[in-house]
Motif scaffolding. Structure first.
Motif, PDB file in Angstrom:
ATOM      1  N   HIS A   1     -31.087  -5.426 -36.357  1.00  0.00           N
ATOM      2  CA  HIS A   1     -32.462  -4.125 -36.259  1.00  0.00           C
ATOM      3  C   HIS A   1     -33.148  -5.070 -34.767  1.00  0.00           C
ATOM      4  O   HIS A   1     -33.080  -4.198 -33.955  1.00  0.00           O
ATOM      5  CB  HIS A   1     -33.196  -3.641 -36.899  1.00  0.00           C
ATOM      6  CG  HIS A   1     -33.965  -2.173 -36.959  1.00  0.00           C
ATOM      7  ND1 HIS A   1     -32.748  -0.970 -36.221  1.00  0.00           N
ATOM      8  CD2 HIS A   1     -35.004  -2.063 -35.877  1.00  0.00           C
ATOM      9  CE1 HIS A   1     -33.542  -0.483 -36.053  1.00  0.00           C
ATOM     10  NE2 HIS A   1     -35.353  -0.543 -35.739  1.00  0.00           N
TER      11      HIS A   1
ATOM     12  N   LYS B   1     -38.669   0.452 -47.901  1.00  0.00           N
ATOM     13  CA  LYS B   1     -39.601   1.249 -48.798  1.00  0.00           C
ATOM     14  C   LYS B   1     -39.440   2.624 -48.880  1.00  0.00           C
ATOM     15  O   LYS B   1     -40.380   3.548 -49.459  1.00  0.00           O
ATOM     16  CB  LYS B   1     -41.168   1.292 -47.912  1.00  0.00           C
ATOM     17  CG  LYS B   1     -41.460  -0.031 -46.543  1.00  0.00           C
ATOM     18  CD  LYS B   1     -42.512   0.605 -46.737  1.00  0.00           C
ATOM     19  CE  LYS B   1     -43.033  -1.192 -45.381  1.00  0.00           C
ATOM     20  NZ  LYS B   1     -42.414  -1.742 -44.574  1.00  0.00           N
TER      21      LYS B   1
ATOM     22  N   LYS C   1     -41.953   7.778 -33.752  1.00  0.00           N
ATOM     23  CA  LYS C   1     -41.045   6.693 -32.831  1.00  0.00           C
ATOM     24  C   LYS C   1     -39.757   7.478 -32.976  1.00  0.00           C
ATOM     25  O   LYS C   1     -39.295   7.366 -31.917  1.00  0.00           O
ATOM     26  CB  LYS C   1     -40.988   5.419 -34.239  1.00  0.00           C
ATOM     27  CG  LYS C   1     -39.676   4.036 -34.078  1.00  0.00           C
ATOM     28  CD  LYS C   1     -39.780   2.802 -34.903  1.00  0.00           C
ATOM     29  CE  LYS C   1     -38.388   1.971 -34.655  1.00  0.00           C
ATOM     30  NZ  LYS C   1     -38.172   1.453 -35.332  1.00  0.00           N
TER      31      LYS C   1
HETATM   32  C1  HEM Z   1     -35.026   1.630 -29.182  1.00  0.00           C
HETATM   33  C2  HEM Z   1     -35.189   1.589 -30.698  1.00  0.00           C
HETATM   34  C3  HEM Z   1     -35.542   0.872 -31.610  1.00  0.00           C
HETATM   35  C4  HEM Z   1     -36.677   0.072 -31.707  1.00  0.00           C
HETATM   36  C5  HEM Z   1     -37.228  -0.463 -30.311  1.00  0.00           C
HETATM   37  C6  HEM Z   1     -37.059  -0.367 -32.667  1.00  0.00           C
HETATM   38  C7  HEM Z   1     -38.157  -1.285 -33.239  1.00  0.00           C
HETATM   39  C8  HEM Z   1     -37.937  -1.576 -34.545  1.00  0.00           C
HETATM   40  C9  HEM Z   1     -38.861  -3.306 -34.644  1.00  0.00           C
HETATM   41  C10 HEM Z   1     -39.842  -4.096 -33.926  1.00  0.00           C
HETATM   42  C11 HEM Z   1     -38.892  -2.675 -36.266  1.00  0.00           C
HETATM   43  C12 HEM Z   1     -39.639  -4.254 -36.810  1.00  0.00           C
HETATM   44  C13 HEM Z   1     -40.681  -3.479 -37.329  1.00  0.00           C
HETATM   45  C14 HEM Z   1     -42.318  -4.479 -37.733  1.00  0.00           C
HETATM   46  O1  HEM Z   1     -41.106  -5.228 -39.313  1.00  0.00           O
HETATM   47  O2  HEM Z   1     -42.951  -5.270 -37.291  1.00  0.00           O
HETATM   48  C15 HEM Z   1     -38.067  -1.742 -36.538  1.00  0.00           C
HETATM   49  C16 HEM Z   1     -38.501  -1.757 -37.782  1.00  0.00           C
HETATM   50  C17 HEM Z   1     -37.632  -0.208 -38.366  1.00  0.00           C
HETATM   51  N1  HEM Z   1     -37.406   1.059 -37.783  1.00  0.00           N
HETATM   52 FE1  HEM Z   1     -36.368   0.460 -35.234  1.00  0.00          FE
HETATM   53  N2  HEM Z   1     -36.212   0.574 -33.583  1.00  0.00           N
HETATM   54  C18 HEM Z   1     -35.886   1.429 -32.404  1.00  0.00           C
HETATM   55  C19 HEM Z   1     -34.740   2.518 -33.767  1.00  0.00           C
HETATM   56  C20 HEM Z   1     -35.221   2.982 -35.479  1.00  0.00           C
HETATM   57  C21 HEM Z   1     -34.624   4.168 -35.242  1.00  0.00           C
HETATM   58  C22 HEM Z   1     -33.005   5.000 -34.353  1.00  0.00           C
HETATM   59  C23 HEM Z   1     -34.558   4.677 -37.203  1.00  0.00           C
HETATM   60  C24 HEM Z   1     -33.877   4.909 -37.931  1.00  0.00           C
HETATM   61  C25 HEM Z   1     -33.813   6.026 -37.205  1.00  0.00           C
HETATM   62  C26 HEM Z   1     -35.465   2.973 -36.713  1.00  0.00           C
HETATM   63  C27 HEM Z   1     -35.639   2.806 -37.844  1.00  0.00           C
HETATM   64  C28 HEM Z   1     -36.712   1.769 -38.377  1.00  0.00           C
HETATM   65  C29 HEM Z   1     -37.275   0.873 -39.706  1.00  0.00           C
HETATM   66  C30 HEM Z   1     -36.188   1.951 -40.797  1.00  0.00           C
HETATM   67  C31 HEM Z   1     -37.285  -0.125 -39.560  1.00  0.00           C
HETATM   68  C32 HEM Z   1     -38.295  -0.828 -40.798  1.00  0.00           C
HETATM   69  C33 HEM Z   1     -39.753  -0.512 -40.919  1.00  0.00           C
HETATM   70  C34 HEM Z   1     -40.359  -1.586 -42.123  1.00  0.00           C
HETATM   71  O3  HEM Z   1     -39.611  -2.162 -42.495  1.00  0.00           O
HETATM   72  O4  HEM Z   1     -40.361  -0.462 -43.492  1.00  0.00           O
HETATM   73  N3  HEM Z   1     -35.675   2.013 -35.841  1.00  0.00           N
HETATM   74  N4  HEM Z   1     -37.289  -1.329 -35.633  1.00  0.00           N
END
Ligand code: HEM
Length: 151
Positions: free
Chosen positions: A10, A68, A82
């Motif tokens: 991711h 989570k 988001k």
């Molecule tokens: C441009 C698209 C996206 C970007 C730039 C992005 C960026 C990020 C980043 C940087 C994190 C890490 C956060 C941290 O642990 O500090 C994260 C976690 C996460 N993202 Fe994304 N994301 C994107 C798309 C998506 C999409 C489409 C989904 C779900 C449909 C998603 C679901 C999640 C989930 C579930 C986490 C885990 C959060 C946790 O640790 O509880 N993301 N994302």
């Protein structure tokens, strides 16, 4: 272990996607001769790979029980923020995506596409880039439990 791998993928999508959308913008600003178009298409390909990786790993992390749990994310206003930002990117991407598909087809048939709207396409790419950056901040706060609806 799976959650760590999916998490790494991711984050890797960000490392791949952000430079790709930046370089796509740069290509749109430069000369769009055959070489310029090839540079544009190469960046666009990588941007597409990043998008696919984001969706696959994001959905898996949110709803595949890797982090989570579904209930946490559904109760998080920052998760919905988001998703709204991501939806905005997808909507903004429609026009560039369809345009570049058309340009690729025209170039492949040996003709030269009309690139007079490149400046506006550059602006779209740039806004998408800014939204990705905003998503990173929202994601970091979301992951730490900010914006959770309680009670
Ligand atoms: C441009 C698209 C996206 C970007 C730039 C992005 C960026 C990020 C980043 C940087 C994190 C890490 C956060 C941290 O642990 O500090 C994260 C976690 C996460 N993202 Fe994304 N994301 C994107 C798309 C998506 C999409 C489409 C989904 C779900 C449909 C998603 C679901 C999640 C989930 C579930 C986490 C885990 C959060 C946790 O640790 O509880 N993301 N994302």
């Amino acid at each position: 272990m799976l959650s760590a791998i999916v998490s790494a993928l991711h984050v890797l999508a960000l490392a791949v996607g952000l430079p790709a959308v930046y370089l796509r913008g740069r290509a749109l600003k430069g000369q769009l001769d055959r070489d310029g178009l090839q540079r544009l298409f190469a960046a666009d390909n990588v941007w597409g790979v990043a998008a696919a990786l984001w969706i696959a790993t994001g959905l898996w992390r949110a709803f595949g029980g890797l982090e989570k749990g579904t209930a946490f994310y559904l109760a998080s206003s920052l998760f919905w923020t988001k998703m709204a930002l991501f939806l905005a990117i997808l909507i903004l991407e429609t026009w560039p995506m369809l345009t570049f598909i058309r340009w690729r087809r025209i170039l492949a048939s040996g003709r030269v596409p009309d690139t007079s709207r490149a400046r506006a396409l550059y602006l779209f790419s740039h806004i998408e880039m800014a939204l990705v950056v905003a998503m990173v901040f929202v994601a970091a706060f979301m992951a730490r439990g900010f914006g959770l609806r309680t009670g």
